[in-house]
Enzyme design. Structure first.
Site, mmCIF file in Angstrom:
data_model
loop_
_atom_site.group_PDB
_atom_site.id
_atom_site.type_symbol
_atom_site.label_atom_id
_atom_site.label_comp_id
_atom_site.label_asym_id
_atom_site.label_seq_id
_atom_site.Cartn_x
_atom_site.Cartn_y
_atom_site.Cartn_z
ATOM 1 C CD1 TRP A 61 0.893 -0.296 3.020
ATOM 2 C CD2 TRP A 61 -0.625 1.256 3.523
ATOM 3 N NE1 TRP A 61 1.221 0.209 4.256
ATOM 4 C CE2 TRP A 61 0.316 1.168 4.598
ATOM 5 C CE3 TRP A 61 -1.657 2.168 3.631
ATOM 6 C CZ2 TRP A 61 0.233 1.958 5.738
ATOM 7 C CZ3 TRP A 61 -1.736 2.960 4.776
ATOM 8 C CH2 TRP A 61 -0.795 2.855 5.806
ATOM 9 C CG ASP A 62 4.833 0.836 1.545
ATOM 10 O OD1 ASP A 62 3.922 0.121 1.994
ATOM 11 O OD2 ASP A 62 5.981 0.840 2.022
ATOM 12 C CD GLU A 113 2.851 -4.191 9.165
ATOM 13 O OE1 GLU A 113 3.947 -4.582 9.600
ATOM 14 O OE2 GLU A 113 2.557 -4.159 7.950
ATOM 15 C CE LYS A 132 6.388 -2.156 11.731
ATOM 16 N NZ LYS A 132 6.168 -3.214 10.739
ATOM 17 C CD GLN A 133 2.506 1.077 10.125
ATOM 18 O OE1 GLN A 133 2.917 -0.025 10.481
ATOM 19 N NE2 GLN A 133 2.506 1.479 8.868
HETATM 20 C C1 BGC Z 1 4.987 -1.230 7.589
HETATM 21 C C2 BGC Z 1 3.956 -1.359 6.488
HETATM 22 C C3 BGC Z 1 4.625 -1.163 5.152
HETATM 23 C C4 BGC Z 1 5.790 -2.108 4.988
HETATM 24 C C5 BGC Z 1 6.568 -1.864 3.710
HETATM 25 C C6 BGC Z 1 6.110 -2.202 7.332
HETATM 26 O O1 BGC Z 1 7.099 -2.031 8.297
HETATM 27 O O2 BGC Z 1 4.424 -1.499 8.842
HETATM 28 O O3 BGC Z 1 2.945 -0.385 6.664
HETATM 29 O O4 BGC Z 1 3.706 -1.359 4.125
HETATM 30 O O5 BGC Z 1 6.669 -1.923 6.067
HETATM 31 O O6 BGC Z 1 7.136 -0.607 3.695
#
Ligand code: BGC
Length: 763
Positions: A367-368, A497, A605-606
């Site tokens: 999804w990035d 996550e 985490k984010q």
């Molecule tokens: C993040 C995800 C991201 C992935 C790839 C993970 O560490 O939590 O949101 O899509 O990294 O960048």
């Protein structure tokens, strides 16, 4: 500030000296690519000194191999195969020798070793002086660039200027098929369990040399995925000065030094990949040879000027200027440069989380792309945005199949991580369960339509994506009597996550609601068009009523007592993580705690809820956004590189200027300063997109409101000005902000009304 960017020139990254640790670290930063293929910034002779390299790979976007995922305990519907990007033969390989010495950086007598990445021109230049054992001093310069005009081509030029006559020098070129590298990296991998890295790097192709002198040509084929690639290389030099010979995988060139007289050697290497049968190999290799012959006859100088011209036009619309901080200016350009390098442009490949700068995350698309990287392209190079969305459209069949596997009889579910469209995430709690990817893609499609006005794409490919994703949502969720008939989406994972498999993740539900509304709106627009896909999609009135109802009754968890938006139904029932008792070296948490230790606590985490609110700023009151920001900031570790930019942008929007600035500096310099301590695996491309977003949507406060561009600038006091350009519905608009003023100018296209904080103006 990092020494790479402390040189006063806002276009140049300069590395001096020959410290292996520095050179190894900069291998990622100095990677060059063009969306089709990329090659890391490793030294030409690094096969002789592995300690100067982390991985010298060259990657073709979308070139991967598969192998079965082996699970300790299998369950129905788990992803079945890894998809792993694999390095292809390295065309940078060069070896330089005299009668009794082979050059390498470790043992040779070298001075003034320097590498310079010129972002304006997209050229990496290495220069040094080598004093050979025979006492000859050679001034050596090696340039390289990955062409934007000929997407298959890596061009290199080596120039040697000797100070003494009468000595023999020999330069050998090879297509290095990496047998040695595969082993070395594989051995190291066994000890390294970081899930964010490459899955494995053993050599996974068979190679065959096609003899086509003077072109070195290799045909390689992956073991399982049956993907073919061709790598060809040709050398050009002044034949009156040097003798050329070819054998096996190598071409060698030797010459006798003449004091002060430069010898120039140009090398062109071409990369292509394809699915195929034998006839295709013949056709493709012919095409590749033709390309090489063409660039060879055009010559290095012409190719280089054309490349620089392409870079200039990129910067004309895409550059962001900051007055008042040259080092930051350089850092920002570095991000934009890499973003541009990463994007697939042919509608068949996308943009991996690390671009083409490293093998981290196996080259997967996440999804990035849609949430973090695409906005930059939407507003500066919409044709690339369209190509990226066309890729998603091209994998709809796999997404439909995935939905069936997940027990959904109609609609599509895009893979959380993939190259070929199939799900490749072996870990469902923080992987496959992130079904928000469907709505992320839908949001990007809808935004594309709003920003470009490309109605043809919208009523065909766009419509198909919106309808198929909308269909998925109403089948995944249901109207829950226990919650007054609210439409609930259970057992999903949101962007955060560190919180997995929850009911009603606010972000997911909000995005799904928008997805349903977008689909309904587009259907209305498509109804009057003869060129739309609407008929084929066969959307019934009843189906539309269901979408409307689900959108209207979507469950959006809210804690009335504390007046906080709930990240999901259970988030506030969990104990808050013991942040005080967690030492610095236990971050990122994912490397030190069992997932269940993390999942059962309030720790993020984010950005998750804050991201939803940032995407739809006008839907939430100022007080609400501020309260939620304060709450979630305390429990967020930013262990993901996708987090800081979002918190920074929201901070700017709610008037926390200092915080916004701090987050922004971390975002803008993340890879240069190796903030996440894993830049060696590749750049953090989403964060690079986050840098653009922070400037344009954060500090400049640009957003789309009812199809109209709106600005609400908050230019940091530390800068005298911030300027950038935007493409919007056929216009090119230049924006220049200072801490106290804002200036909007239309450079191309018809006049257009925009909204600022206090007035509507026509630009
Ligand atoms: C993040 C995800 C991201 C992935 C790839 C993970 O560490 O939590 O949101 O899509 O990294 O960048």
């Amino acid at each position: 500030m990092h020494e790479l960017i402390q040189n006063g020139t806002p276009w140049i990254l300069r590395e001096t000296g020959n410290d292996p640790a520095v050179i190894r670290q900069n291998e990622t930063l100095f990677a060059l690519s063009n969306g089709h293929f990329g090659t890391r910034g490793s030294l030409e002779e690094v096969h002789r000194t592995p300690e100067y390299s982390y991985s010298r790979s060259t990657l073709i976007n979308g070139y991967y191999d598969t192998d079965p995922i082996s699970y300790g305990e299998w369950a129905y519907g788990y992803a079945t195969h890894h998809q792993t990007t694999i390095p292809v033969p390295d065309g940078k390989w060069m070896e330089l020798r005299t009668a009794d010495e082979v050059f390498d950086l470790k043992s040779a007598n070298v001075s003034d070793h320097e590498r310079v990445l010129d972002l304006k021109e997209g050229i990496l230049t290495r220069s040094f002086q080598w004093e050979t054992r025979e006492g000859v001093k050679l001034d050596i310069t090696i340039e390289r660039f990955v062409s934007y005009d000929y997407p298959e081509i890596l061009a290199q030029r080596m120039t040697l200027v000797p100070d003494t006559s009468g000595h023999e020098v020999r330069v050998t070129f090879e297509l290095d098929d990496l047998e040695a590298m595969g082993k070395a990296a594989g051995e190291e991998q066994a000890e390294d369990l970081d899930p964010r890295k490459k899955e494995q790097t053993r050599r996974r192709f068979t190679s065959q040399r096609l003899s086509r002198s003077p072109i070195l040509l290799l045909h390689i084929k992956t073991q399982e995925s049956d993907l073919h690639a061709l790598v060809g290389s040709v050398i050009q030099t002044d034949k009156s000065k040097a003798a050329l010979s070819s054998y096996g995988n190598q071409t060698a060139l030797s010459f006798w030094t003449k004091a002060g007289e430069p010898v120039r050697i140009d090398r062109f290497t071409a990369y292509s990949s394809f699915f195929t049968n034998d006839q295709a190999v013949i056709n493709q290799s012919r095409q590749l040879e033709e390309t090489l012959e063409r660039v060879d006859s055009e010559g290095y100088d012409k190719l280089k000027s054309a490349h620089i011209y392409r870079m200039q036009s990129f910067w004309e619309t895409s550059d962001i200027q900051i007055e008042g901080d040259p080092a930051l200016q350089l850092g920002i350009r570095f991000n934009l440069f890499h973003l541009n390098q990463a994007a697939g442009r042919d509608g068949k490949r996308n943009m991996s989380a690390k671009g083409l700068t490293g093998e981290g995350y196996e080259g997967h698309y996440f999804w990035d792309t849609e949430l973090y990287m695409l906005p930059f392209f939407l507003y500066t190079q919409p044709e690339i945005a369209r190509a990226l969305l066309s890729y998603r459209h091209s994998i709809l069949p796999q997404a439909r199949e995935r939905a069936r596997i997940m027990g959904i009889d109609k609609g599509a579910l895009f893979a959380w991580r993939t190259i070929n469209g199939e799900e490749a995430s072996p870990y469902y709690p923080a992987g496959t369960a992130q079904i928000h990817i469907n709505a992320d893609i839908a949001h990007a499609v809808y935004s594309y339509g709003q920003i470009t006005g490309d109605e043809r794409f919208m009523v065909k490919e766009g419509l198909e994506i919106l309808v198929e994703t909308a269909r998925f949502w109403v089948r995944w969720g249901h109207f829950d009597d226990q919650q007054k008939g609210a439409f609930v989406l259970n057992d999903v994972t949101g962007p955060d996550e560190y919180t997995a498999i929850v009911n009603n993740n606010f972000y997911t539900n909000y995005m799904a609601k928008k997805n349903l509304l977008y689909a309904l709106e587009l259907i209305k627009r498509a109804e009057n068009r003869t060129d739309s896909s609407l008929k084929q999609l066969d959307v019934s009135e009843e189906e539309q009523r269901l979408w409307e109802r689900a959108a209207e009754l979507m469950c959006l968890p809210y804690d009335e007592k504390h007046r906080l938006t709930m990240q999901d139904d259970s988030f506030f029932h969990k104990a808050v993580w013991d942040f005080e008792g967690t030492p610095e070296d236990k971050y990122p948490l994912l490397l030190h705690y069992h997932p269940l230790t993390i999942y059962r606590h309030q720790v993020c985490k984010q950005a998750d809820t804050v991201l939803a609110q940032f995407l739809f700023l006008d839907d939430f009151s100022e007080e609400q956004k501020a309260r939620d920001f304060d709450y979630y900031e305390q429990v967020t570790t930013h262990d993901s590189s996708l987090s800081r930019s979002v918190f920074g942008m929201m901070a700017s929007r709610i008037g926390k200027d200092e915080k916004a600035y701090e987050y922004f500096m971390d975002t803008a310099l993340m890879d240069i300063t190796d903030l996440q301590a894993n830049t060696k695996d590749g750049v953090h491309a989403a964060n690079m997109g986050g840098t653009w977003l922070s400037l344009v949507q954060g500090f400049a406060g640009m957003r789309l409101h009812d199809g109209k561009l709106t600005f609400s600038p908050r230019c940091p006091k530390a800068w005298s000005s911030l300027s950038f350009s935007l493409k919007f519905r056929g216009r090119l608009i230049r924006v220049k902000l200072t801490p106290d003023t804002a200036h909007y100018e239309r450079l191309e296209g018809e006049p257009i009304a925009i909204q600022t904080d206090d007035e509507q103006i026509v630009v």
